[in-house]
Design a protein around this motif. Sequence first.
Motif, PDB file in Angstrom:
ATOM      1  N   GLU A 152       0.869  -1.174   0.000  1.00  0.00           N
ATOM      2  CA  GLU A 152       0.000   0.000   0.000  1.00  0.00           C
ATOM      3  C   GLU A 152       0.909   1.227   0.000  1.00  0.00           C
ATOM      4  OE1 GLU A 152      -2.434   1.973  -0.830  1.00  0.00           O
ATOM      5  OE2 GLU A 152      -3.790   0.360  -0.223  1.00  0.00           O
ATOM      6  N   THR A 153       0.344   2.371  -0.344  1.00  0.00           N
ATOM      7  CA  THR A 153       1.150   3.594  -0.379  1.00  0.00           C
ATOM      8  C   THR A 153       0.312   4.755   0.151  1.00  0.00           C
ATOM      9  OG1 THR A 153       0.382   3.969  -2.636  1.00  0.00           O
ATOM     10  CG2 THR A 153       2.505   2.883  -2.390  1.00  0.00           C
ATOM     11  N   TYR A 154       0.995   5.710   0.760  1.00  0.00           N
ATOM     12  CA  TYR A 154       0.273   6.860   1.305  1.00  0.00           C
ATOM     13  C   TYR A 154      -0.031   7.920   0.235  1.00  0.00           C
ATOM     14  CZ  TYR A 154       1.537   5.481   6.151  1.00  0.00           C
ATOM     15  OH  TYR A 154       1.688   4.843   7.347  1.00  0.00           O
ATOM     16  N   GLN A 155       0.967   8.215  -0.594  1.00  0.00           N
ATOM     17  CA  GLN A 155       0.874   9.418  -1.437  1.00  0.00           C
ATOM     18  C   GLN A 155       0.163   9.157  -2.755  1.00  0.00           C
ATOM     19  OE1 GLN A 155       3.637   7.722  -1.036  1.00  0.00           O
ATOM     20  NE2 GLN A 155       4.758   8.707   0.631  1.00  0.00           N
ATOM     21  N   ALA A 156      -0.361  10.231  -3.293  1.00  0.00           N
ATOM     22  CA  ALA A 156      -0.780  10.212  -4.688  1.00  0.00           C
ATOM     23  C   ALA A 156       0.467  10.145  -5.555  1.00  0.00           C
ATOM     24  CB  ALA A 156      -1.561  11.482  -5.001  1.00  0.00           C
ATOM     25  N   ALA A 157       0.428   9.334  -6.599  1.00  0.00           N
ATOM     26  CA  ALA A 157       1.522   9.307  -7.575  1.00  0.00           C
ATOM     27  C   ALA A 157       0.929   8.846  -8.898  1.00  0.00           C
ATOM     28  CB  ALA A 157       2.645   8.374  -7.118  1.00  0.00           C
ATOM     29  N   GLN A 162      -4.918   8.719  -6.427  1.00  0.00           N
ATOM     30  CA  GLN A 162      -5.609   9.072  -5.194  1.00  0.00           C
ATOM     31  C   GLN A 162      -4.733   8.713  -3.995  1.00  0.00           C
ATOM     32  OE1 GLN A 162      -8.740  10.544  -5.124  1.00  0.00           O
ATOM     33  NE2 GLN A 162      -8.506  10.630  -7.352  1.00  0.00           N
ATOM     34  N   PRO A 163      -4.478   9.681  -3.108  1.00  0.00           N
ATOM     35  CA  PRO A 163      -3.720   9.327  -1.908  1.00  0.00           C
ATOM     36  C   PRO A 163      -4.531   8.360  -1.050  1.00  0.00           C
ATOM     37  CG  PRO A 163      -4.612  11.541  -1.694  1.00  0.00           C
ATOM     38  CD  PRO A 163      -4.920  11.081  -3.090  1.00  0.00           C
ATOM     39  N   TYR A 164      -3.863   7.659  -0.159  1.00  0.00           N
ATOM     40  CA  TYR A 164      -4.559   6.645   0.627  1.00  0.00           C
ATOM     41  C   TYR A 164      -5.741   7.233   1.396  1.00  0.00           C
ATOM     42  CZ  TYR A 164      -5.665   2.849   3.668  1.00  0.00           C
ATOM     43  OH  TYR A 164      -6.360   1.877   4.329  1.00  0.00           O
ATOM     44  N   PHE A 165      -5.563   8.471   1.887  1.00  0.00           N
ATOM     45  CA  PHE A 165      -6.642   9.008   2.721  1.00  0.00           C
ATOM     46  C   PHE A 165      -7.948   9.241   1.947  1.00  0.00           C
ATOM     47  CE2 PHE A 165      -4.168  12.969   1.723  1.00  0.00           C
ATOM     48  CZ  PHE A 165      -5.171  13.740   1.152  1.00  0.00           C
TER      49      PHE A 165
END
Lengths: 169, 557
Positions: A152-157, A162-165
């Motif tokens: 999983e990843t936190y940031q948008a890239a 879409q960022p994780y949040f």
Amino acid sequence: MAQLIKNRTATLDTWKTLEIVEDETPENVELPTGDVIFPLAVWQARKAEIISCHKRIGLLIDSNERIEDVADDLEYFVVIAVNFPKFVDGRGYSTAALLRQRYHYQGEVRAVGDVLHDQLFYMQRVGFDSYALKDGKDVVYALQKGFTTFGETYQAATDQPQPYFRRRA
Amino acid sequence: MYKYDAIDRQLVNERVEQFRDQVRRWKAGELSDDEFRPLRLQNGLYIQRHAPMFRIAVPYGMMNSARMRKLASISQKYDRGYGHFTTRHNLQLNWPKIEDVPDILAELAEVEMHAIQTSGNCLRNITTDQFAGVAADEIIDPRPLAEILRQWTTFHPEFAFLPRKFKIAISGTKDDRAVTWFHDIGLHLQQRNGEVGFRVIVGGGLGRTPIRGEVVREFLPWQHILTYCEAILRVYNRQGRRDNAFKARIKILVQALGIEAFTKLVEEEWAQTKDGPATITQAEFDRIAAHFAPPAYEKLDEPELPFEKSFKNWADRSIHPHKVPGYAAVTLSLKKHGVAPGDISAEQMLAVADLADQYSFGELRVSHEQNIILADVKKSDLYEVWQKAKAAGLATPNIGLLTAMICCPGGDFCDLANAKSIPIANAIQARFDDLDYLFDIGEIDLNISGCMNACGHHHVGHIGVLGVDKNEAEFYQVTLGGRQGNDARLGKVIGPSFAAEEMPDVVDKIIKVYLEHRHADERFLDTFDRIGLDPFKNRVYEGRAHGKAKAAQPEAA
């Protein structure tokens, strides 16, 4: 010759990269036939000539070169190779991110140069989809582990805009 | 305090396995030393003078008793039973084995800790005010946004190989306690017309080229902080110098372009991503902020504190005003005379954990001054806390005073250092061991760095001491008048450097000049600002050719 990983499989590289050796300049270097990746300076100096005699064109952009300078030409390129002179030179990550996120480039974005196992995960995230793994490195192991380091990843890239949040249940 | 969810836990566990595999491949010769170096650095692992040094993150300084007990147990199991708190919310172990580090990381992960990006040319640990959430002068609690930034920095794919390290600090108080003017990005939370946002400062830093940061944006609504930081980082990643490590920090780029041109680049970049998916949602802010909800404070009266001189001395120095009546924030001093500043033994870690459980809702903070904070102590418990802290060697009543100095590990441990710093700190502590004298001298920041990398923040000490190497001998350059806070500025060099054995005398002379000149109620800094550098200079170089240090004379000959 570097081992190519494309779409997460080991594959044969059908492209050759034009190298400028001593006494040659972008203006006078002989243009080879076939599928060729041209350095940015050659493209800029010989654009019309390249277009007239090549169907499939590749571009090589070095870490100190700006993708903005060829932003209007991107439709000509089947592949854009982003060079990592050393793996710790991180400029290529921004180049790939800009290609995908700003210029919406749809062709192949290839990491070339000092391309190593432990950077593949990040490269995939910013928008690379092919990787010329450095000679002597284990391509099987890279395919097995290099792209799935984190689940999983936190940031948008590029790979997940879409960022994780924003994706939380 | 923030508690991991399943994803946070998964990522930290996956990081442990990634590093275990990297160590294995390095041992097997599949990774060269050069290929391994950035990977181990991004897990906090340095190869140092005597042994590896391992740096564990304490994101924005927040700890709890379980974490502290784990650090105690790790320091006993894998090291020599102590650790060292740094100026950037990290704990360093000085003697671990490289082969043990994957296991240490696995143990840390059990208590939601890690060493991710504590070194290397990447986005480092976010730091903030040690009194965040409880300070009486706080405008906005910076911790929820610090946690949001922590997640954003963790494994950011575009910015893992920057020209150089990159440090972000956030402050949410009137009085800046996070050295925000001297970070790559400094953020001031503030309110404007009912809206919360940041003043964004870029390009500050200490180190070889100390520069105070400059404002790129006076007010940025908080929702945009991730996209705005990405714009700054993208400009830096692409344009920062990579030809010379000493000129690779963002401050050099900002100086080279000028703040107007730099700001223009950032704003142009930001215009492309502004309002994009990385814009923080209210739901996400609320989710994170819920973790930092105030603990179950009781409704208390202000108690009468015991009048016992040694307790009062300690309380005067160690207590910080709390926004809830009847409570106080207590600083436990890691500046006991004769011990390396910032060092803490495993036994002390356990004592601190017990104190936190008994008196402060189980939570702890670490400060950039290298002390530990119990943030929520009932004033009626202060006497007990003092007695227990004293028994554990954590109640030296010197917070804010001369001997509570900031000090880097220096030449005793660090490969980069030009000179030792701990023996200088200890020699000065020994000279000023008389508490009454120390109290009379009053508030003064003495900061010591063993080299120009400035881990001891010497530039912003009221008295700064910098270790320098002259013909392979260790010398010390002294600066006066530096300061942190809103009016942060760099100290002025007093003159040629001194030999190690001269340093206690030099500090003593500086103090004497202050005591002779001070007006009632003037702190050292006030007197310095009024009388300037010269009286101090004249005294410390008295009896030698003016402006020429004794120890420097053989060189001139």
